[in-house]
Design an enzyme around this catalytic site. Structure first.
Site, mmCIF file in Angstrom:
data_model
loop_
_atom_site.group_PDB
_atom_site.id
_atom_site.type_symbol
_atom_site.label_atom_id
_atom_site.label_comp_id
_atom_site.label_asym_id
_atom_site.label_seq_id
_atom_site.Cartn_x
_atom_site.Cartn_y
_atom_site.Cartn_z
ATOM 1 N N HIS A 97 8.044 89.196 59.380
ATOM 2 C CA HIS A 97 8.283 90.050 58.208
ATOM 3 C C HIS A 97 9.195 91.208 58.601
ATOM 4 C CE1 HIS A 97 4.563 87.882 57.212
ATOM 5 N NE2 HIS A 97 5.079 87.875 55.995
ATOM 6 N N CYS A 113 0.925 87.694 55.955
ATOM 7 C CA CYS A 113 1.682 88.835 55.422
ATOM 8 C C CYS A 113 0.846 90.091 55.155
ATOM 9 C CB CYS A 113 2.486 88.429 54.190
ATOM 10 S SG CYS A 113 1.831 87.102 53.204
ATOM 11 N N HIS A 173 9.965 87.972 53.983
ATOM 12 C CA HIS A 173 9.102 87.033 54.702
ATOM 13 C C HIS A 173 9.996 85.929 55.254
ATOM 14 C CE1 HIS A 173 5.379 88.230 52.229
ATOM 15 N NE2 HIS A 173 6.395 88.799 51.583
ATOM 16 N N GLN A 201 1.665 79.421 62.095
ATOM 17 C CA GLN A 201 2.977 79.681 61.510
ATOM 18 C C GLN A 201 3.799 80.564 62.444
ATOM 19 O OE1 GLN A 201 1.690 81.522 57.772
ATOM 20 N NE2 GLN A 201 2.485 79.762 56.660
ATOM 21 N N ASP A 248 5.557 83.092 61.927
ATOM 22 C CA ASP A 248 5.724 83.979 60.781
ATOM 23 C C ASP A 248 6.406 85.279 61.188
ATOM 24 O OD1 ASP A 248 5.455 84.326 58.107
ATOM 25 O OD2 ASP A 248 3.272 84.463 58.087
ATOM 26 N N ARG A 268 -6.695 76.873 55.999
ATOM 27 C CA ARG A 268 -6.709 76.590 54.562
ATOM 28 C C ARG A 268 -7.616 75.401 54.302
ATOM 29 N NH1 ARG A 268 -0.235 77.379 53.002
ATOM 30 N NH2 ARG A 268 -0.081 79.480 53.894
ATOM 31 N N LYS A 296 12.611 82.758 46.983
ATOM 32 C CA LYS A 296 12.809 82.372 48.377
ATOM 33 C C LYS A 296 13.934 81.359 48.521
ATOM 34 C CE LYS A 296 9.067 78.930 48.117
ATOM 35 N NZ LYS A 296 7.811 78.444 48.747
#
Length: 395
Positions: free
Chosen positions: A147, A96, A273, A143, A145, A125, A227
């Site tokens: 936005h 993000c 997100h 991911q 991902d 991670r 979320k």
């Protein structure tokens, strides 16, 4: 059961392996990476159709950016950090902040909104070694991902569009039972209560407008916003949290993202997100266990094997497999000097849904004996085979 563990299935199907030299990392084999790419392309095409533009952001970013976003304070112990002279830099645990930098890279107007950005973002991670579990928990993952930078009046439709997208994707992969939770402010969070009140109200209204029957999950939101969490139930009755969409009023403020409104005044965008699958690695693990390795025809790394009965039919088997490959199917020829029963068993273990036999009679007629899954064998002319299998693929 052990034989339903995705790691056991993966060994049987020759999809990937792990080893001590790369804890929490995946060594993708050709067949496994073929599935991975099919999943990625399915999401890529649907995101493009939904108006998203694909981007790519850096893997290694300065500590100052992670501090400004708040991720350093929240996740620094889970980040891989490197010394670069007097600077500290970290591999990204999420995407993000990078997308905010793209938004900020030039002056934005209200006419640019909603701006939809997507990324297959490779994240790292530093998970504890004892928590690592095949594809389900890794240190390196990607991911799907995305936005959305938008106005408040856009939020309802963006959430509704995400719900439609998510429902279609999950059905495509064989999941029909989906539950939804609305996760609200955690105890440790960024942003004032008034900001959270606004974000939670916004998301609840959007969820209701989208027709969602959600359960409230107090305290389980992200540190920057509430979320919606979408939980799949597999055919063994287990639940898997995969998709999410979040309303974020915090990161645009912390990272100074702004656009000019119709009066030329600077305003903060609302940041949504979203991820349909979450981690592609984890979703693939869930898929393997849900289907027991017998993936849908369109998703199988090899869709059909053309097996010769004897060495005399080897050239014909290879020619049929080549025809299917030209037609856009993933076909392989099995011309090994093995009995037919062994070839059938090996194809089943590899999760190949289509099995075409060519013996003396088929070679003479220009046909194949085709078997799909549990369906009875059918004699099909070689010229009609690709069309028939492509129709199966479309479903």
């Amino acid at each position: 059961m052990e034989d339903q563990d995705h790691r056991v299935i993966a060994r049987r199907m020759d999809l990937f392996h792990q080893q001590e030299e790369g804890p929490g990392m995946i060594f993708w084999h050709p067949r496994g990476f073929a599935i991975y790419q099919l999943i990625e392309e399915e999401i890529r095409e649907r995101m493009r159709a939904a108006g998203f533009q694909e981007v790519r952001t850096p893997q290694l970013l300065d500590r100052a950016l992670w501090e400004a976003s708040g991720h350093w304070q929240k996740f620094s112990e889970e980040m891989f950090v490197f010394e670069d002279g007097t600077q500290q830099r970290a591999l990204k645990p999420m995407n993000c902040p990078g997308h905010v930098q793209i938004f900020k890279s030039r002056l934005r107007s209200f006419r640019d909104l909603p701006l939809r950005l997507s990324e297959f973002g490779a994240c790292m991670r530093n998970e504890p070694s004892g928590a690592l579990l095949g594809l389900m928990r890794t240190r390196a993952f990607v991911q799907d991902d995305a936005h959305i930078f938008c106005l408040e009046e856009h939020v309802e439709e963006e959430v509704a569009q995400f719900c439609r997208l998510l429902k279609a994707v999950y059905a495509r992969f064989g999941f029909e039972d989906v539950k939804v939770g609305l996760s609200t402010r955690p105890e440790q969070r960024a942003g004032e209560d008034a900001v959270w009140d606004r974000a939670e109200d916004m998301l609840a209204v959007a969820a209701t407008a989208a027709g969602l029957d959600y359960r409230l999950q107090p305290g389980e939101g992200a540190f920057y916003g509430p979320k919606l969490e979408f939980v799949l139930r597999d055919n063994k009755g287990r639940s898997w949290q995969c998709g999410t969409i979040q309303v974020d009023l915090v990161l645009p403020e912390r990272l100074d993202a702004a656009f000019a409104d119709s009066d030329g005044k600077q305003r903060r965008p609302i940041m949504l997100h979203q991820a349909v699958l979450g981690s592609i690695e984890r979703f693939l693990g869930v898929l393997l266990e849900h289907h027991g390795g017998n993936l849908p025809f369109w998703l199988a790394p090899d869709q059909v094997v053309v097996a010769s009965v004897g060495p005399e039919q080897a050239a014909y088997a290879e020619a049929v497999a080549a025809d299917l490959s030209v037609a856009g199917l993933r076909a392989v020829a099995d011309i090994r000097h093995e009995r037919l029963g062994k070839k059938v068993m090996d194809a089943r273990n590899l999760g190949i849904p289509g099995f075409a036999v060519v013996g003396p009679e088929e070679a003479a007629r220009g046909s194949v004996a085709l078997r799909l899954g549990k369906a009875a064998s059918a004699d099909i002319l070689r010229s009609d085979l690709a069309t028939h299998l492509l129709q199966v693929t479309a479903t």
